[in-house]
Design a protein around this motif. Structure first.
Motif, mmCIF file in Angstrom:
data_model
loop_
_atom_site.group_PDB
_atom_site.id
_atom_site.type_symbol
_atom_site.label_atom_id
_atom_site.label_comp_id
_atom_site.label_asym_id
_atom_site.label_seq_id
_atom_site.Cartn_x
_atom_site.Cartn_y
_atom_site.Cartn_z
ATOM 1 N N GLU A 19 52.521 30.562 29.284
ATOM 2 C CA GLU A 19 51.418 31.060 28.460
ATOM 3 C C GLU A 19 50.701 29.891 27.804
ATOM 4 N N HIS A 20 49.399 29.992 27.744
ATOM 5 C CA HIS A 20 48.589 28.947 27.139
ATOM 6 C C HIS A 20 48.914 28.863 25.652
ATOM 7 N N THR A 23 46.291 30.266 22.684
ATOM 8 C CA THR A 23 45.767 31.629 22.734
ATOM 9 C C THR A 23 46.831 32.623 22.292
ATOM 10 N N THR A 25 48.472 36.641 22.661
ATOM 11 C CA THR A 25 48.620 37.765 23.567
ATOM 12 C C THR A 25 48.032 38.993 22.892
ATOM 13 N N THR A 68 47.484 41.443 27.650
ATOM 14 C CA THR A 68 46.624 40.387 28.171
ATOM 15 C C THR A 68 47.040 39.054 27.570
ATOM 16 N N SER A 69 47.279 38.088 28.442
ATOM 17 C CA SER A 69 47.598 36.738 27.985
ATOM 18 C C SER A 69 46.913 35.745 28.916
ATOM 19 N N PHE A 70 46.833 34.520 28.467
ATOM 20 C CA PHE A 70 46.238 33.463 29.264
ATOM 21 C C PHE A 70 47.334 32.472 29.649
#
Length: 76
Positions: A19-20, A23, A25, A68-70
């Protein structure tokens, strides 16, 4: 005639996806029976509470939950 030799070096580097770090979640939910949607939140429990409240008012028991995650690929 001159012969040319070509040398190639291949290097394999292991990578992983994570995960970035900059950012958050986001969690969302929508009713499968009507057009109701929960407010997006970074806290999954608050979205679940909204779904249970909607069930209590409407009797609708099925929801689509969205997380939603990056992500970013980094070298291991």
């Amino acid at each position: 005639m001159t012969a040319f030799r070509v040398r190639a070096a291949y290097r394999y580097v292991l990578h992983r996806i994570t995960e970035h770090p900059d950012t958050d979640t986001t969690f969302e939910a929508e009713c499968l029976w009507c057009s109701w949607v929960a407010a997006p939140s970074t806290d999954s429990a608050s979205v679940d509470v909204e779904c249970m409240g909607h069930t209590g008012l409407s009797g609708h028991k099925s929801f689509r939950r969205i997380r939603t995650s990056f992500a970013v690929v980094v070298r291991s």
